[in-house]
Design a protein around this motif. Structure first.
Motif, PDB file in Angstrom:
ATOM      1  N   THR A 108       2.719   2.322  -1.988  1.00 20.38           N
ATOM      2  CA  THR A 108       1.929   1.908  -0.832  1.00 20.38           C
ATOM      3  C   THR A 108       1.824   0.385  -0.786  1.00 20.38           C
ATOM      4  O   THR A 108       2.077  -0.298  -1.776  1.00 20.38           O
ATOM      5  N   MET A 109       1.445  -0.102   0.387  1.00 19.89           N
ATOM      6  CA  MET A 109       1.148  -1.519   0.567  1.00 19.89           C
ATOM      7  C   MET A 109      -0.178  -1.634   1.298  1.00 19.89           C
ATOM      8  O   MET A 109      -0.472  -0.823   2.197  1.00 19.89           O
ATOM      9  N   GLU A 110      -0.933  -2.625   0.907  1.00 22.88           N
ATOM     10  CA  GLU A 110      -2.219  -2.869   1.567  1.00 22.88           C
ATOM     11  C   GLU A 110      -1.978  -3.108   3.054  1.00 22.88           C
ATOM     12  O   GLU A 110      -1.094  -3.874   3.442  1.00 22.88           O
ATOM     13  N   GLY A 111      -2.730  -2.420   3.888  1.00 22.41           N
ATOM     14  CA  GLY A 111      -2.620  -2.561   5.335  1.00 22.41           C
ATOM     15  C   GLY A 111      -1.616  -1.628   5.989  1.00 22.41           C
ATOM     16  O   GLY A 111      -1.680  -1.402   7.183  1.00 22.41           O
ATOM     17  N   HIS A 164       1.928  -1.074  -4.539  1.00 25.11           N
ATOM     18  CA  HIS A 164       1.059  -0.258  -5.388  1.00 25.11           C
ATOM     19  C   HIS A 164       1.722   1.089  -5.636  1.00 25.11           C
ATOM     20  O   HIS A 164       2.228   1.712  -4.696  1.00 25.11           O
ATOM     21  N   LYS A 170       1.233  -1.508 -10.427  1.00 25.41           N
ATOM     22  CA  LYS A 170       1.668  -2.436  -9.381  1.00 25.41           C
ATOM     23  C   LYS A 170       3.085  -2.894  -9.677  1.00 25.41           C
ATOM     24  O   LYS A 170       3.530  -2.904 -10.823  1.00 25.41           O
TER      25      LYS A 170
END
Length: 105
Positions: free
Chosen positions: A44-47, A27, A80
């Motif tokens: 960023t990355m989820e988690g 992201h 994205k």
């Protein structure tokens, strides 16, 4: 439509590139309050949260990648990307656009 590539840099300051796998989604978020670069784009990355920034220097941009400065006006506040190539402390990704389907990338 021509694919737009970008390089994630500075990963050694966060989780490193070992957290990435080819095909993963990252992201992008503009970071207008960044005191070092007014065209900064946070990745960023989820988690995991922040994993780096879009490269904005001839020393950190790899191959045919767009710098953050070239990419900044081509995206909204967020976008994205999809991981294509992984290096020791960086990665090259392709920008996902609304016109492209994820499985085509």
């Amino acid at each position: 439509m021509k694919k737009i590539y970008f390089t994630i840099t500075g990963m050694n300051h966060y989780s490193g590139s070992q957290c990435l796998k080819k095909g993963m989604t990252v992201h992008l978020e503009k970071d207008p309050d960044n005191k070092y670069d007014r065209e900064a784009i946070r990745v960023t990355m989820e988690g995991l949260g922040k994993i780096g920034y879009v490269a904005n220097s001839t020393n950190t941009v790899k191959g045919e990648s767009y710098s953050a400065g070239r990419l900044y006006d081509k995206i909204g506040d967020t976008a994205k990307g999809k991981v294509k190539y992984i290096f020791d402390n960086s990665a090259v990704c392709v920008l996902k656009t609304k016109a492209q389907k994820e499985d085509v990338l």
